[in-house]
Design a protein around this motif. Structure first.
Motif, PDB file in Angstrom:
ATOM      1  N   GLU A 187      14.285  35.024  34.714  1.00 54.74           N
ATOM      2  CA  GLU A 187      13.835  33.939  35.933  1.00 54.74           C
ATOM      3  C   GLU A 187      15.200  33.301  36.172  1.00 54.74           C
ATOM      4  O   GLU A 187      16.319  33.127  35.567  1.00 54.74           O
ATOM      5  N   ASN A 223       3.934  35.027  33.188  1.00 52.35           N
ATOM      6  CA  ASN A 223       4.931  35.937  32.750  1.00 52.35           C
ATOM      7  C   ASN A 223       4.440  36.515  31.633  1.00 52.35           C
ATOM      8  O   ASN A 223       3.400  36.196  30.654  1.00 52.35           O
ATOM      9  N   TRP A 244      12.130  34.563  30.089  1.00 56.79           N
ATOM     10  CA  TRP A 244      13.050  33.716  30.662  1.00 56.79           C
ATOM     11  C   TRP A 244      14.411  34.390  31.116  1.00 56.79           C
ATOM     12  O   TRP A 244      15.192  33.804  32.056  1.00 56.79           O
ATOM     13  N   ARG A 303       3.211  31.517  36.487  1.00 54.73           N
ATOM     14  CA  ARG A 303       4.052  32.024  37.402  1.00 54.73           C
ATOM     15  C   ARG A 303       3.474  32.090  38.628  1.00 54.73           C
ATOM     16  O   ARG A 303       3.374  33.363  39.100  1.00 54.73           O
ATOM     17  N   ARG A 355      17.196  27.748  32.091  1.00 54.58           N
ATOM     18  CA  ARG A 355      16.707  28.772  31.118  1.00 54.58           C
ATOM     19  C   ARG A 355      17.669  29.141  30.116  1.00 54.58           C
ATOM     20  O   ARG A 355      17.080  29.514  29.152  1.00 54.58           O
ATOM     21  N   GLY A 406       6.180  33.094  41.985  1.00 59.21           N
ATOM     22  CA  GLY A 406       6.470  32.888  40.783  1.00 59.21           C
ATOM     23  C   GLY A 406       6.952  31.400  40.402  1.00 59.21           C
ATOM     24  O   GLY A 406       7.969  31.271  39.785  1.00 59.21           O
TER      25      GLY A 406
END
Lengths: 350, 384
Positions: free
Chosen positions: A312, A160, A309, A166, A197, A124
């Motif tokens: 993540e 993503n 986001w 990713r 993020r 990722g």
């Protein structure tokens, strides 16, 4: 606020405001690298914002970089701008020279590497295949920053919800280009990633608030703009408060990071913004109705980023469990001192 | 059209207040050592005049007010620190609460020299208590429709009407009343003025109203031909509406809009214990994160107050989010830990759960309902 912060924000707003168009975002999702946009961002010095001045960067502090990252969240450029800023910071703090071109970042806390070949599977990684360099923060006992060139690893593409790369990277006995000791928290990359993020989410929420408010003032049903209906006003008012809270939570994490990355403030920021991301996306789509669901409309470029986001660098469950365990360990008397001090560690051990 | 995106710049708490915080904490730890959780849960409804006078003696009331009137000339942040420490500890602050928060600042801003000298020093000493005379039986959210009326008579005024939901009217010395004083037909915001009413005057009747918990926090107050001196008028005749709006801004963003359920957070954490399951840990982590983030927002509004900026819009945002958070806590408590609320008997957690569960609906009513606040927020976005 400070001069550097305003300069960075004006600069990034100018470059991304001009460069990030729906057409460019669509092409990027088809795999096209926006070379012109990347050059514009790099030429403006934005990618080196966090690099010390003696290494050729802007030497900006995190509180100064906050507005840059929030703006990146508003526009969602399909390039690793934010990752390159973080990568530059890692190199700079580890005493390594800066690099040009897009940078990917990855944490490998379980790999205690000292020298020789480096082997790892990293999953990722944002723009892992498209980057020119990869910065890894490896190990917990004696953490090190390890720099690789693109030719040092293989990449399997993944993406993503927003179509941002990713990728899964494989390093097999790779020889680093440069290495340096990491003098801070071994969790620094995870924390920095969560922090950026959270600011991107705050920017994206501002964006959907603006779009939805504008639409509510223009779209006419029952003979008047839907923004005149109380039901719609209440939805937009909630969205506005969500935008303020997300920004406050994220900005506080950046402000405290000037002294030291704060596990408490970062967890707070990521927990809050991750929850608000879902609420805000849902409110914006409610205002837009069916048109907002279409691929032709631009709303989804932002809402699909919000949905990506938030998960993540640790999503809500990861950070809230971590923070919650500390809170429970400290008991009721430890809670408030931790909130005012911005740190659980001192109260837990006390 | 351009969307009116408003941002809220953070205002870090100046570290110079760390000492003040430590002093307040040390004092409270001793002063409240035996106060049970169920009493702490009363939050700013806990009433103790002797405690208020002690705070006054220590210089912790009227913190932002000029020294010539008994204040400390400290910053809005110093007041924030003291107030949040008092609330988290569950200190009985109700007696002086409204006087310290909004009546004294209102008198300082709009009062005559004589009014400031008369009313503010006893507020700072924790001796003089105020309540707010806004809502009426037929005027809740629609405050502009009030009917309580002050008519000129001789040099002074005669007041008639009825106020309701007045917190602490039965325990206060004065009420600041919003009343009609003439003005053009259809001018909803004009023709209103504020008066400081001595609640011991002939013609004033205060009747406590029992709430659903059986307690008497709020009251009905009746004014029948109450004769007022000329100097009962506070501020300018006809400017009551804008004065009230300024007053409400003080009311909507403070730590009391985040911390009303903090006593339940405390008993919940202890009930769950030091080794939570992952579901409990996640809920508590989320709760701590929201508390910390809302506090930063609330501090940012305090920064606006300190800088003399208009905090009204941002304060409405804080109150909407903050009271929502306060109201979530009894619901979260139900999800995390099996406990039956107890009005009598039971554990500390059961008692606190019972009180906060019953009071929670009021959190988003007092000081402006959620729906009214969201209307204000929407107008601030440029929606009409």
């Amino acid at each position: 606020m400070s001069g550097i912060r305003d300069i960075l924000e004006t600069s990034v707003e100018g470059v991304l405001g001009r460069g990030v168009t729906p057409a460019l975002l669509r092409d990027a999702e088809q795999g096209q690298w926006p070379a012109e946009l990347w050059s514009a961002v790099e030429d403006a010095g934005l990618t080196h914002a966090a690099i010390h001045e003696e290494s050729g960067g802007a030497g900006a502090t995190w509180s100064e970089i906050f507005a840059l990252v929030r703006s990146a969240g508003r526009h969602g450029p399909p390039i690793p701008l934010v990752e390159t800023v973080v990568g530059g910071w890692l190199l700079s703090v580890a005493g390594l020279p800066s690099v040009l071109g897009p940078v990917a970042i990855a944490a490998a806390p379980d790999i205690e590497w000292e020298s020789g070949g480096f082997s790892a599977n990293l999953s990722g990684v944002a723009w892992g295949a498209a980057c020119e360099h990869l910065v890894v923060l490896a190990g917990r006992v004696s953490p090190r920053v390890v720099l690789f060139a693109r030719s040092d690893f293989t990449a399997v593409g993944a993406a993503n919800i927003a179509g941002e790369p990713r990728d899964d990277l494989r390093l097999s006995d790779a020889q680093p280009t440069a290495t340096g000791d990491w003098p801070h928290d071994p969790d620094a990359l995870l924390m920095t990633g969560a922090m950026v993020r959270s600011a991107q989410i705050a920017g994206a929420i501002e964006r959907v608030l603006e779009q939805a408010t504008q639409y509510a003032n223009e779209r006419v049903q029952f003979g008047r703009p839907i923004g005149q209906f109380q039901a719609v006003q209440q939805t937009l008012a909630q969205l506005a408060t969500q935008a303020l809270l997300a920004s406050a939570a994220a900005e506080h994490a950046f402000n405290t990071a000037d002294a030291r990355l704060s596990p408490f403030a970062v967890a707070t920021a990521k927990i809050c913004t991750s929850e608000l991301a879902g609420l805000a996306a849902s409110a914006a789509h409610a205002v837009f109705g069916a048109i907002g669901i279409t691929h032709e409309h631009s709303l989804h470029f932002t809402t699909r980023r919000l949905w990506s986001w938030r998960a993540e660098f640790g999503g809500q469950s990861f950070w809230s469990e971590r923070l919650g365990r500390q809170a429970c360990a400290g008991g009721s008397t430890g809670l408030w001192p931790a909130v005012t001090h911005g740190d659980f560690s001192t109260t837990v051990t006390a | 059209m351009r969307v009116n995106l408003q941002r809220l710049a953070l205002s870090p708490l100046p570290s110079e207040h760390d000492t003040l915080r430590a002093e307040v904490r040390t004092f409270l730890a001793a002063a409240l050592a035996t106060r049970p959780p169920a009493m702490r849960a009363l939050s700013w409804m806990g009433h103790d005049a002797a405690f208020s006078r002690e705070l006054g003696r220590r210089g912790w009331l009227g913190l932002t007010l000029p020294k010539q009137y008994g204040g400390q000339e400290a910053t809005a942040f110093a007041r924030y620190v003291v107030v949040e420490e008092l609330l988290v500890a569950g200190a009985p602050v109700s007696a002086h609460w409204i006087a310290d928060r909004q009546s004294a600042p209102l008198i300082l801003r709009f009062g005559t020299e004589a009014q400031k000298e008369r009313y503010i020093p006893p507020i700072c000493r924790g001796e003089s208590y105020f309540c707010i005379g806004m809502s009426e039986p037929d005027s809740g959210s629609d405050l502009a429709s009030i009917r309580t009326k002050a008519e000129r008579k001789g040099d002074g005024w005669v007041l008639n009407g009825r106020k309701v939901w007045t917190t602490n009217a039965n325990l206060s010395h004065f009420m600041i009343v919003l009343a009609q004083t003439g003005g053009a037909e259809g001018d909803r915001r004009g023709g209103k003025s504020q008066f400081i009413i001595d609640l011991n005057l002939p013609g004033v009747t205060v009747r406590p109203i029992k709430d659903l918990s059986g307690m008497e926090h709020f009251n009905e107050v009746l004014f029948e031909d109450v004769v007022l001196d000329a100097d009962a008028l506070i501020g300018a005749e006809g400017q009551g509406w804008s004065q009230v709006m300024a007053e409400l801004a003080f009311e909507r963003s403070g730590p009391e809009r985040i911390l009303s359920s903090i006593a339940l957070v405390h008993t919940l954490i202890d009930a769950v214990g030091p080794d939570p399951d992952s579901g409990q840990a996640r809920e508590i982590g989320r709760l701590v994160a929201k508390l910390a983030a809302l506090r930063q927002m609330s501090l940012a509004v305090t920064g606006k107050l300190q800088n003399g900026e208009d905090p009204a819009w941002a304060a409405s945002c804080v109150k909407d989010l903050g009271t929502g958070f306060e109201q979530e806590i009894p619901e979260i408590a139900q999800r995390l830990f099996d406990a039956e609320p107890r009005r009598a008997g039971g554990s500390d957690h059961q008692a606190v759960l019972a009180y906060v569960t019953q009071m929670a609906p009021s959190f988003s009513l007092r000081g402006g309902t959620r729906e009214i606040l969201r209307g204000i927020i929407a107008r601030g976005l440029g929606l009409r």
